[in-house]
Structures are given as C-alpha cells and as structure tokens.
Write a protein that holds these residues in place. Structure first.
Motif, PDB file in Angstrom:
ATOM      1  N   HIS A  25       3.087  10.589  -5.913  1.00  0.00           N
ATOM      2  CA  HIS A  25       2.070  11.515  -5.398  1.00  0.00           C
ATOM      3  C   HIS A  25       2.540  12.957  -5.561  1.00  0.00           C
ATOM      4  O   HIS A  25       1.785  13.848  -5.935  1.00  0.00           O
ATOM      5  CB  HIS A  25       1.810  11.259  -3.903  1.00  0.00           C
ATOM      6  N   HIS A  39      -4.554  11.293  -4.441  1.00  0.00           N
ATOM      7  CA  HIS A  39      -3.623  10.470  -3.676  1.00  0.00           C
ATOM      8  C   HIS A  39      -4.322   9.190  -3.181  1.00  0.00           C
ATOM      9  O   HIS A  39      -3.827   8.083  -3.380  1.00  0.00           O
ATOM     10  CB  HIS A  39      -3.093  11.293  -2.488  1.00  0.00           C
ATOM     11  N   HIS A  60      -1.984   4.643   6.276  1.00  0.00           N
ATOM     12  CA  HIS A  60      -3.233   4.583   5.510  1.00  0.00           C
ATOM     13  C   HIS A  60      -4.455   4.717   6.409  1.00  0.00           C
ATOM     14  O   HIS A  60      -5.553   4.350   6.030  1.00  0.00           O
ATOM     15  CB  HIS A  60      -3.342   3.308   4.659  1.00  0.00           C
ATOM     16  N   HIS A  86      -5.230   9.254   5.748  1.00  0.00           N
ATOM     17  CA  HIS A  86      -5.963   8.893   4.535  1.00  0.00           C
ATOM     18  C   HIS A  86      -7.468   8.869   4.793  1.00  0.00           C
ATOM     19  O   HIS A  86      -8.099   7.813   4.757  1.00  0.00           O
ATOM     20  CB  HIS A  86      -5.496   7.526   4.031  1.00  0.00           C
ATOM     21  N   ASP A  89       0.562  10.855   3.489  1.00  0.00           N
ATOM     22  CA  ASP A  89       1.577   9.871   3.864  1.00  0.00           C
ATOM     23  C   ASP A  89       2.353  10.242   5.120  1.00  0.00           C
ATOM     24  O   ASP A  89       3.266   9.529   5.525  1.00  0.00           O
ATOM     25  CB  ASP A  89       2.534   9.622   2.694  1.00  0.00           C
ATOM     26  N   ASP A 138      -3.561   5.354  -4.307  1.00  0.00           N
ATOM     27  CA  ASP A 138      -3.247   4.323  -3.311  1.00  0.00           C
ATOM     28  C   ASP A 138      -4.178   3.123  -3.467  1.00  0.00           C
ATOM     29  O   ASP A 138      -3.756   1.974  -3.340  1.00  0.00           O
ATOM     30  CB  ASP A 138      -3.385   4.883  -1.889  1.00  0.00           C
TER      31      ASP A 138
HETATM   32 ZN   LIG Z   1      -0.777   7.248   0.702  1.00  0.00          ZN
END
Ligand SMILES: [Zn+2]
Length: 189
Positions: A6, A99, A62, A66, A35, A103
């Motif tokens: 990332h 990102h 996550h 996220h 993250d 993922d």
């Molecule tokens: Zn991530």
C-alpha cells in the motif's frame, strides 16, 4: 495487501505530479492510513490468554479504517494541511480507495477469511464488499506487484531525487538518491 505494498503504491501515485515533499507524504500516509485499524493486533495478542481477551484485531481490522467515512476524513484533512490543497486531497482520496481495492482483490487470510469491507460503516453496517476471486495475502500477484512498485520507487529516486525515506529524514533520502546516481549516472533533466 501488506502495508508495504500500500505504501509503495500510494508513493508511486504521489510521485507522478509535481508536488512538494509534504504533499507527497500526505498522499502516501493516506494510502496506508486505513490499516491503522490493524493496530488492535497488539492488544489482541497481549490479552489472548487472559480472562477477558480483547478481540480488537478480529473485530475492527478492515472495519474502522476501511470505509467511506474515513476516506472523507482523510480528504478533508489533506485539504486543510496540504500545500496544493485540492490536488493532494483528491489524490489522497484516490489512494485510499486504491488501498480498499487492493485489499478486496488480494488479502485472503491463511484461514480463507476474506476480510469483507463494510464500506458505509458506521452507517449501513450490513453492506459489505467482498470478491469471490480474492487471492491470498502471500500469493504471487502481490509479490509481483510489490516488486514492480519497488522498481518504480527506485526509478523515481534516481530520476526525481525523492524516495519514501524523505518522510522520515531528508538526509537519509539524499544518501539513498546519491547511491543510485553514483551507480547509474545523473539523470538528464
Ligand atoms: Zn487494508
């Protein structure tokens, strides 16, 4: 994907336009900021064998970082602190979503868990993004991608004179860049 992938991906995006070091740093940090919700792993491991284990990693990785709400916060922060405000904020918003995309396509855990992304968290929490074709965190596409990004990072260091090391220290970055230029000659500007 791994934080290093990332980081290099957002660094590459940040390195394309003519931006100052500070704006490059903002974009790069925006690309790994999601993250931050993985830091709960420290607490989870520390309390694993106690009476009340805290599953901060399993529950929140996550999730908290996220999502769209977090992305908007990143956008507004970049808009407030960057030098080239709008461009930096737009690129920060973009790498944040890059990102999430990375993922989604390549972060399957060793146990097969897909880490679905609740994109509209903390609102519509039952909407989760996932992709059935997702490959594993340590699968070859991730390794190839990371390798390519490292090569681009080296090229940018040689050609433009900056590397992610400048986020930590301008001096260390200088040494890094000079090493390349001594080896491969000075770039034509
Ligand atoms: Zn991530």
């Amino acid at each position: 994907m791994q934080p290093i992938t990332h980081l290099l991906a957002s660094w590459t995006v940040a390195g394309i336009p003519r931006l100052e070091g500070r704006d490059r740093a903002i974009i790069t940090l925006a690309g790994i900021s999601a993250d931050i919700d993985g830091l709960g792993i420290v607490v989870e491991l520390a309390t694993e064998h106690t009476q009340q284990p805290l599953l901060w990693y399993s529950k929140y990785h996550h999730v908290i970082g996220h999502n769209l709400t977090f992305a908007i916060a990143i956008f507004l922060t970049a808009l407030a602190i960057a030098k080239r405000r709008l461009l930096t904020a737009v690129l920060a918003f973009f790498v944040f979503h890059l990102h999430l995309f990375c993922d989604l396509i390549g972060s399957r855990g060793p146990d097969g868990y897909q880490w679905p992304i609740p994109y509209f968290y903390p609102f519509l929490q039952n909407i989760e993004l996932s992709w059935s074709g997702q490959w594993a965190l340590n699968a070859w596409p991730n390794i190839v991608l990371t390798f390519i990004l490292i090569m681009i990072t080296f090229y940018l260091a040689w050609k433009k004179g900056f590397s992610p090391l400048e986020i930590i220290s301008k001096k260390v970055n200088r040494v890094f860049v000079d090493t390349f230029r001594q080896r491969f000659g000075k770039p034509q500007s």
